[in-house]
Design a protein around this motif. Structure first.
Motif, PDB file in Angstrom:
ATOM      1  N   MET A   1       0.837  -1.200   0.000  1.00 22.94           N
ATOM      2  CA  MET A   1       0.000   0.000   0.000  1.00 22.94           C
ATOM      3  C   MET A   1       0.876   1.255   0.000  1.00 22.94           C
ATOM      4  O   MET A   1       1.919   1.263   0.648  1.00 22.94           O
ATOM      5  N   PRO A   2       0.418   2.309  -0.706  1.00 25.41           N
ATOM      6  CA  PRO A   2       1.238   3.537  -0.723  1.00 25.41           C
ATOM      7  C   PRO A   2       1.230   4.225   0.641  1.00 25.41           C
ATOM      8  O   PRO A   2       0.345   4.001   1.462  1.00 25.41           O
ATOM      9  N   LEU A   3       2.230   5.081   0.838  1.00 24.44           N
ATOM     10  CA  LEU A   3       2.388   5.761   2.125  1.00 24.44           C
ATOM     11  C   LEU A   3       1.930   7.215   2.045  1.00 24.44           C
ATOM     12  O   LEU A   3       1.820   7.789   0.963  1.00 24.44           O
ATOM     13  N   LYS A   4       1.694   7.776   3.219  1.00 22.41           N
ATOM     14  CA  LYS A   4       1.324   9.188   3.316  1.00 22.41           C
ATOM     15  C   LYS A   4       2.309   9.878   4.246  1.00 22.41           C
ATOM     16  O   LYS A   4       2.576   9.378   5.338  1.00 22.41           O
ATOM     17  N   ILE A   5       2.853  10.987   3.812  1.00 25.69           N
ATOM     18  CA  ILE A   5       3.679  11.807   4.705  1.00 25.69           C
ATOM     19  C   ILE A   5       2.731  12.532   5.660  1.00 25.69           C
ATOM     20  O   ILE A   5       1.838  13.241   5.216  1.00 25.69           O
ATOM     21  N   ASP A   6       2.906  12.324   6.950  1.00 25.80           N
ATOM     22  CA  ASP A   6       2.039  12.943   7.954  1.00 25.80           C
ATOM     23  C   ASP A   6       2.929  13.695   8.939  1.00 25.80           C
ATOM     24  O   ASP A   6       3.694  13.080   9.686  1.00 25.80           O
ATOM     25  N   VAL A   7       2.847  15.010   8.905  1.00 24.99           N
ATOM     26  CA  VAL A   7       3.699  15.849   9.751  1.00 24.99           C
ATOM     27  C   VAL A   7       2.840  16.701  10.661  1.00 24.99           C
ATOM     28  O   VAL A   7       1.817  17.243  10.215  1.00 24.99           O
ATOM     29  N   ALA A   8       3.211  16.810  11.917  1.00 23.31           N
ATOM     30  CA  ALA A   8       2.487  17.698  12.828  1.00 23.31           C
ATOM     31  C   ALA A   8       3.474  18.484  13.685  1.00 23.31           C
ATOM     32  O   ALA A   8       4.534  17.973  14.058  1.00 23.31           O
ATOM     33  N   ILE A   9       3.106  19.712  13.957  1.00 23.17           N
ATOM     34  CA  ILE A   9       3.922  20.606  14.781  1.00 23.17           C
ATOM     35  C   ILE A   9       3.031  21.179  15.870  1.00 23.17           C
ATOM     36  O   ILE A   9       1.906  21.582  15.585  1.00 23.17           O
ATOM     37  N   ALA A  10       3.510  21.190  17.100  1.00 19.85           N
ATOM     38  CA  ALA A  10       2.779  21.853  18.186  1.00 19.85           C
ATOM     39  C   ALA A  10       3.771  22.704  18.957  1.00 19.85           C
ATOM     40  O   ALA A  10       4.907  22.287  19.193  1.00 19.85           O
ATOM     41  N   LYS A  11       3.349  23.910  19.326  1.00 20.84           N
ATOM     42  CA  LYS A  11       4.256  24.879  19.954  1.00 20.84           C
ATOM     43  C   LYS A  11       3.559  25.654  21.049  1.00 20.84           C
ATOM     44  O   LYS A  11       2.378  25.944  20.938  1.00 20.84           O
ATOM     45  N   THR A  12       4.294  26.033  22.046  1.00 24.59           N
ATOM     46  CA  THR A  12       3.767  27.017  22.983  1.00 24.59           C
ATOM     47  C   THR A  12       4.897  27.920  23.469  1.00 24.59           C
ATOM     48  O   THR A  12       6.075  27.596  23.314  1.00 24.59           O
ATOM     49  N   ASN A  13       4.532  29.060  24.005  1.00 24.73           N
ATOM     50  CA  ASN A  13       5.531  30.032  24.455  1.00 24.73           C
ATOM     51  C   ASN A  13       5.900  29.787  25.907  1.00 24.73           C
ATOM     52  O   ASN A  13       5.125  29.229  26.672  1.00 24.73           O
ATOM     53  N   LYS A  14       7.062  30.270  26.271  1.00 23.38           N
ATOM     54  CA  LYS A  14       7.440  30.383  27.677  1.00 23.38           C
ATOM     55  C   LYS A  14       6.317  31.120  28.411  1.00 23.38           C
ATOM     56  O   LYS A  14       5.729  32.060  27.875  1.00 23.38           O
ATOM     57  N   TYR A  15       6.020  30.695  29.635  1.00 27.21           N
ATOM     58  CA  TYR A  15       4.918  31.294  30.396  1.00 27.21           C
ATOM     59  C   TYR A  15       5.070  32.812  30.497  1.00 27.21           C
ATOM     60  O   TYR A  15       6.147  33.313  30.805  1.00 27.21           O
ATOM     61  N   ALA A  16       3.966  33.512  30.219  1.00 27.02           N
ATOM     62  CA  ALA A  16       3.910  34.976  30.317  1.00 27.02           C
ATOM     63  C   ALA A  16       4.808  35.683  29.311  1.00 27.02           C
ATOM     64  O   ALA A  16       5.071  36.866  29.426  1.00 27.02           O
ATOM     65  N   SER A  17       5.284  34.930  28.290  1.00 27.62           N
ATOM     66  CA  SER A  17       6.099  35.559  27.252  1.00 27.62           C
ATOM     67  C   SER A  17       5.214  35.732  26.013  1.00 27.62           C
ATOM     68  O   SER A  17       4.450  34.842  25.659  1.00 27.62           O
ATOM     69  N   ARG A  18       5.285  36.870  25.379  1.00 28.52           N
ATOM     70  CA  ARG A  18       4.396  37.152  24.250  1.00 28.52           C
ATOM     71  C   ARG A  18       4.874  36.469  22.971  1.00 28.52           C
ATOM     72  O   ARG A  18       4.126  36.260  22.046  1.00 28.52           O
ATOM     73  N   GLU A  19       6.164  36.179  22.919  1.00 30.51           N
ATOM     74  CA  GLU A  19       6.730  35.725  21.656  1.00 30.51           C
ATOM     75  C   GLU A  19       7.545  34.469  21.892  1.00 30.51           C
ATOM     76  O   GLU A  19       8.222  34.348  22.894  1.00 30.51           O
ATOM     77  N   SER A  20       7.466  33.512  20.939  1.00 29.82           N
ATOM     78  CA  SER A  20       8.282  32.311  21.051  1.00 29.82           C
ATOM     79  C   SER A  20       9.574  32.519  20.290  1.00 29.82           C
ATOM     80  O   SER A  20       9.578  33.056  19.185  1.00 29.82           O
ATOM     81  N   GLY A  21      10.694  32.080  20.886  1.00 29.46           N
ATOM     82  CA  GLY A  21      11.984  32.178  20.205  1.00 29.46           C
ATOM     83  C   GLY A  21      12.212  31.029  19.241  1.00 29.46           C
ATOM     84  O   GLY A  21      13.223  30.982  18.547  1.00 29.46           O
ATOM     85  N   ASP A  22      11.256  30.070  19.204  1.00 26.38           N
ATOM     86  CA  ASP A  22      11.344  28.954  18.267  1.00 26.38           C
ATOM     87  C   ASP A  22      10.570  29.313  16.991  1.00 26.38           C
ATOM     88  O   ASP A  22       9.498  29.896  17.064  1.00 26.38           O
ATOM     89  N   THR A  23      11.112  28.932  15.849  1.00 29.63           N
ATOM     90  CA  THR A  23      10.354  29.064  14.601  1.00 29.63           C
ATOM     91  C   THR A  23      10.377  27.736  13.874  1.00 29.63           C
ATOM     92  O   THR A  23      11.417  27.078  13.806  1.00 29.63           O
ATOM     93  N   VAL A  24       9.223  27.330  13.356  1.00 31.11           N
ATOM     94  CA  VAL A  24       9.129  26.104  12.572  1.00 31.11           C
ATOM     95  C   VAL A  24       8.529  26.445  11.217  1.00 31.11           C
ATOM     96  O   VAL A  24       7.584  27.224  11.134  1.00 31.11           O
ATOM     97  N   GLU A  25       9.109  25.903  10.167  1.00 28.50           N
ATOM     98  CA  GLU A  25       8.608  26.169   8.830  1.00 28.50           C
ATOM     99  C   GLU A  25       8.529  24.868   8.033  1.00 28.50           C
ATOM    100  O   GLU A  25       9.381  23.999   8.194  1.00 28.50           O
ATOM    101  N   ILE A  26       7.514  24.749   7.208  1.00 27.07           N
ATOM    102  CA  ILE A  26       7.384  23.594   6.313  1.00 27.07           C
ATOM    103  C   ILE A  26       7.618  24.079   4.888  1.00 27.07           C
ATOM    104  O   ILE A  26       7.010  25.060   4.480  1.00 27.07           O
ATOM    105  N   VAL A  27       8.502  23.422   4.146  1.00 26.48           N
ATOM    106  CA  VAL A  27       8.707  23.810   2.747  1.00 26.48           C
ATOM    107  C   VAL A  27       8.608  22.589   1.828  1.00 26.48           C
ATOM    108  O   VAL A  27       8.887  21.465   2.232  1.00 26.48           O
ATOM    109  N   GLU A  28       8.198  22.863   0.595  1.00 26.04           N
ATOM    110  CA  GLU A  28       8.152  21.821  -0.418  1.00 26.04           C
ATOM    111  C   GLU A  28       9.526  21.708  -1.061  1.00 26.04           C
ATOM    112  O   GLU A  28      10.131  22.728  -1.396  1.00 26.04           O
ATOM    113  N   ARG A  29      10.028  20.491  -1.243  1.00 26.37           N
ATOM    114  CA  ARG A  29      11.322  20.307  -1.890  1.00 26.37           C
ATOM    115  C   ARG A  29      11.122  20.305  -3.409  1.00 26.37           C
ATOM    116  O   ARG A  29      10.227  19.621  -3.893  1.00 26.37           O
TER     117      ARG A  29
END
Lengths: 236, 236
Positions: A1-29
């Motif tokens: 049977m053929p396969l499926k690429i299944d990707v998931a990302i979940a993120k949260t910020n440091k408590y009481a911080s407005r901005e996350s210093g982590d960045t995640v990006e998905i790109v097509e090759r």
């Protein structure tokens, strides 16, 4: 049977911080397949965010031009080193499903734990490499495993690995979480499990920005192949 | 109650075609918020894919540098015109949730239908602008609506709009699909409805590449704010 690429990302910020210093990006090759880029900028807040955006933007631009993953990581190091005079660092993880080679490729300049299970059930222990930006000739650690339905990869930022440290808990164990998730777990299921566990270990007040990236390659039975992407961003 | 940015993308290829000429990319805006870039390269197959990748890569690089949407679209036109001597065209739609201005911004160089509902329930009729790459001074059409829980946007590539044409059906009506979807429909629900309808109208053999992008802004009650992203790519 053929396969499926299944990707998931979940993120949260440091408590009481407005901005996350982590960045995640998905790109097509351009040669087929996709890559996920995770960067964690030194520190937290606005400056860390700008830094991680700079690194992911550089890497994604190179990958989209067809540059190989290892060369993109090296270029990102040299770029950051040149721009910031070796004064700031960022970690980088690149996770690629490369349909040209039929492999999953993990490229890292990071010291956090990660979980890689091959199609024959083996668990690859992740190497550690120094982060980008501090030294002129930093090289990434890399692993390549053939595509198959049992492959599973979990990448995390250090906020996940170090969760529970304040209260003296042992390091978070991705292998156990993956085993508990069961065979049929989707990428989203596993990402939510890992992030939920890390948040709980920090007694619901994350001590640092937290990001988790999960890849699974389940079988599928679609006849008309439909690609889906989604993003959910809750606003404060 | 605070709002959640909810974005979904669903895509399929022209029947029996290995590659889609449409490319969709999600990027984080450095000032806060996200943008979705949809490009449809002239023709189909490999050449169209390379073209749409080129356009989305240019626009995403500019947006990540903080360049405003309209200027990014103009730059993409001039770039394509210069690189390909006005010989090839691509359509471009940019959908942004800009947290700096508190608005949803739609920027288009495209002639396909689109659906925009404002927070007070008004439906904005989308303007038509010529595609990128053919003329030296092409400008985009743009609309800006305040963020609010009733906002809903549906963008599609021409494969969706023109579905059913071979069998003499009237143009696909996004307003009706949106109304049928109901108030509580998520972005993913609506994207699947639109794509499913378009595939059915082409009697399950899409006559062209098809892409749909949907934005909703529902209310949420999360206390620990978790961002999620996902991608599913079924392989042949």
């Amino acid at each position: 049977m053929p396969l499926k690429i299944d990707v998931a990302i979940a993120k949260t910020n440091k408590y009481a911080s407005r901005e996350s210093g982590d960045t995640v990006e998905i790109v097509e090759r351009p040669g087929g397949g996709i890559s996920i880029i995770l960067a964690d900028g030194q520190g937290s807040g606005r400056a860390a965010k700008t830094l991680s955006l700079l690194v992911t933007a550089k890497v994604s631009a190179l990958l989209k031009e067809g540059v190989r993953d290892g060369a993109s990581a090296r270029a990102a190091n040299d770029f950051l080193f040149a721009m910031r005079n070796g004064q700031v660092s960022a970690t980088l993880d690149i996770l690629s499903v490369d349909l040209k080679t039929g492999t999953v490729v993990i490229t890292r300049n990071s010291e956090t734990a990660c979980y890689i299970r091959t199609d024959d059930g083996r668990e690859v222990s992740a190497g550690v490499e120094r982060p980008l930006g501090i030294h002129p000739r930093t090289r990434p650690w890399a692993a390549e495993v053939p595509i198959g339905p049992r492959v599973r990869v979990i990448l995390v930022s250090d906020g996940i690995t170090n969760s529970g440290r304040r209260t003296g808990l042992p390091p978070l164990d991705l292998t156990t979480i993956s085993a508990n998730a069961g065979r049929q777990a989707t990428a989203a299921d596993i990402a939510d499990l890992v992030l939920g566990e890390a948040i709980a270990r920090d007694t619901k007040k994350p001590a640092d920005d937290m990001s988790v990236v999960v890849l699974t390659l389940p079988e599928h039975q679609q006849t008309t192949l439909v690609r889906r992407m989604g993003a959910e961003v809750p606003l404060p």
